[in-house]
Enzyme design. Structure first.
Site, short mmCIF file in Angstrom:
data_model
loop_
_atom_site.label_atom_id
_atom_site.label_comp_id
_atom_site.label_asym_id
_atom_site.label_seq_id
_atom_site.Cartn_x
_atom_site.Cartn_y
_atom_site.Cartn_z
CB ILE A 77 -17.77 -2.62 -2.28
CG1 ILE A 77 -17.68 -3.87 -3.52
CG2 ILE A 77 -17.28 -3.68 -1.01
CD1 ILE A 77 -19.02 -4.64 -3.37
CE LYS A 98 -11.22 0.83 -10.64
NZ LYS A 98 -10.31 -0.09 -10.12
CG ASN A 135 -7.87 -4.15 -4.24
OD1 ASN A 135 -8.97 -4.17 -4.61
ND2 ASN A 135 -7.44 -3.47 -3.04
CG ASP A 182 -2.30 0.78 1.02
OD1 ASP A 182 -3.17 0.12 0.91
OD2 ASP A 182 -2.17 1.98 0.77
CB THR A 199 -14.52 0.16 1.17
OG1 THR A 199 -14.57 0.99 0.08
CG2 THR A 199 -14.44 -1.29 0.71
CE1 TYR A 219 -12.38 3.97 -9.40
CE2 TYR A 219 -14.66 3.36 -10.52
CZ TYR A 219 -13.40 3.17 -9.57
OH TYR A 219 -13.79 2.15 -8.65
P1 NAD Z 1 -10.00 1.78 0.07
O1 NAD Z 1 -9.83 3.19 -0.39
O2 NAD Z 1 -10.94 1.26 1.03
O3 NAD Z 1 -8.72 1.07 -0.39
C1 NAD Z 1 -7.96 1.39 -1.51
C2 NAD Z 1 -6.19 1.17 -0.91
O4 NAD Z 1 -5.53 1.56 -2.17
C3 NAD Z 1 -6.26 2.31 0.18
O5 NAD Z 1 -5.53 1.50 1.22
C4 NAD Z 1 -5.12 3.27 -0.64
O6 NAD Z 1 -4.10 3.80 0.39
C5 NAD Z 1 -4.45 2.11 -1.67
N1 NAD Z 1 -3.89 3.13 -2.75
C6 NAD Z 1 -4.25 4.04 -3.43
N2 NAD Z 1 -3.60 4.71 -4.12
C7 NAD Z 1 -2.46 3.88 -4.21
C8 NAD Z 1 -1.14 3.79 -4.72
N3 NAD Z 1 -0.71 4.82 -5.82
N4 NAD Z 1 -0.30 2.89 -4.68
C9 NAD Z 1 -0.62 1.93 -3.67
N5 NAD Z 1 -1.61 1.97 -3.15
C10 NAD Z 1 -2.61 2.98 -3.13
O7 NAD Z 1 -11.08 1.34 -1.56
P2 NAD Z 1 -11.62 -0.06 -1.96
O8 NAD Z 1 -13.02 0.31 -2.18
O9 NAD Z 1 -11.15 -1.02 -0.91
O10 NAD Z 1 -11.14 -0.18 -3.47
C11 NAD Z 1 -10.58 -1.27 -3.83
C12 NAD Z 1 -10.60 -1.17 -5.24
O11 NAD Z 1 -11.78 -1.52 -5.50
C13 NAD Z 1 -9.97 0.04 -6.14
O12 NAD Z 1 -9.43 -0.24 -7.23
C14 NAD Z 1 -11.43 0.64 -6.46
O13 NAD Z 1 -11.45 1.24 -7.58
C15 NAD Z 1 -12.57 -0.48 -6.78
N6 NAD Z 1 -13.77 -0.54 -6.64
C16 NAD Z 1 -14.45 0.05 -5.57
C17 NAD Z 1 -15.83 0.08 -5.27
C18 NAD Z 1 -16.39 0.35 -3.93
O14 NAD Z 1 -17.58 0.46 -3.97
N7 NAD Z 1 -15.85 0.69 -2.98
C19 NAD Z 1 -16.41 -0.47 -6.34
C20 NAD Z 1 -15.94 -0.99 -7.33
C21 NAD Z 1 -14.38 -0.85 -7.53
#
Ligand code: NAD
Length: 251
Positions: free
Chosen positions: A188, A159, A89, A36, A190, A155
């Site tokens: 989701i 994706k 991720n 991370d 988060t 975004y």
């Molecule tokens: P989150 O913000 O809880 O976790 C994302 C993590 O990625 C964080 O710990 C952050 O520090 C880390 N991060 C960000 N930029 C970074 C970088 N440049 N290098 C390394 N780490 C980095 O978010 P999440 O909801 O768990 O998201 C995880 C994935 O799921 C993402 O790719 C997001 O786009 C995707 N996503 C999320 C949702 C949702 O509803 N939460 C829906 C579809 C897709």
């Protein structure tokens, strides 16, 4: 145990889906490199794993930076002796502005982390997976790569790009017994979801609109999909976007 003695890199492992997946993979016997940009988040995930008897290390890396992406792979291999699984991720949500209002810097940043970052992870992991005689590449795309969500031009492009990249990698490296799939989460619960809400609670109308179950998904439900794609249970599954959205996109 479904991942006994496998070595996995999980980016964005310091929060949300990445943390839930790191904990689940470790419980299933994997040795996990929790990557991370937020070192404290990664270390917290590692503490949760090791206090439950699992094996993990924290690696601070910015996935959009080539040197960091290369050293996260070499660091995991140096510690655990090889690599079997990478879950690309890490991601950010962007600014939520309509297309004409997005600045070039904002567009480039989302593409750098959400698309280039996935490619760099795959690029540096591939030689290690080939050395092992095969492996599983999983990346987090999104339902936004499939349906139109207003305010997400960069975004959505990133994706959709992850879905396309997944198919190309699967086609190029299938002969090395390497599978490439991605997960398309719906909404989701988060930290990202909390940031998008801007601290306001979600309305009942929103929760009804964003899934057929009238609730948001939980990070553990994405972790279960990642576990399926990482394990031998999916050994004939490749080049797929696996939609885990509670039926949102079907509406
Ligand atoms: P989150 O913000 O809880 O976790 C994302 C993590 O990625 C964080 O710990 C952050 O520090 C880390 N991060 C960000 N930029 C970074 C970088 N440049 N290098 C390394 N780490 C980095 O978010 P999440 O909801 O768990 O998201 C995880 C994935 O799921 C993402 O790719 C997001 O786009 C995707 N996503 C999320 C949702 C949702 O509803 N939460 C829906 C579809 C897709």
């Amino acid at each position: 145990m479904r991942l006994k003695d496998k070595v996995a890199i999980i980016t964005g492992g310091g929060s949300g889906m990445g943390r839930a997946t790191s904990v689940l993979f470790a419980r299933e016997g994997a040795k996990v490199a929790v990557v991370d940009i937020n070192a404290a988040g990664a270390e917290d995930t590692v503490r949760r794993i090791t206090s439950a008897g699992g094996q993990a290390i924290a690696i601070r890396a910015d996935v959009s930076n080539s040197e960091d992406a290369s050293s996260m792979v070499s660091g995991a291999v140096a510690k655990f002796g090889g690599l079997d699984i990478i879950f690309n991720n890490a991601g950010i949500e962007g600014e939520g502005r309509f297309t004409a209002e997005v600045t070039e810097e904002q567009f480039d940043r989302v593409i750098a982390i959400n698309l280039r970052g996935v490619w760099l992870g795959i690029k540096y992991a591939l030689p290690e997976l080939i050395k092992r005689g095969g492996g599983s590449i999983i990346s987090t795309a999104s339902i936004a790569g499939i349906i139109a969500l207003r305010g997400s031009v960069a975004y959505s492009a990133a994706k959709a790009g992850v879905i396309g990249m997944t198919r190309v990698v699967a086609a190029e490296y299938g002969r090395y017994n390497i599978r490439a799939n991605c997960i398309c989460p719906g909404f989701i619960h988060t930290e990202m979801a909390d940031r998008i809400a801007g601290g306001r609670p979600y309305t009942e109308e929103q929760t009804h609109r964003l899934s057929l179950f009238h609730r948001f998904g939980e990070p553990e439900e994405i972790a279960q999909a990642a576990l399926f794609l990482a394990s031998d249970e999916s050994k004939f599954v490749t080049a797929q976007p696996l939609v885990v959205d509670g039926g949102w996109a079907s509406k």
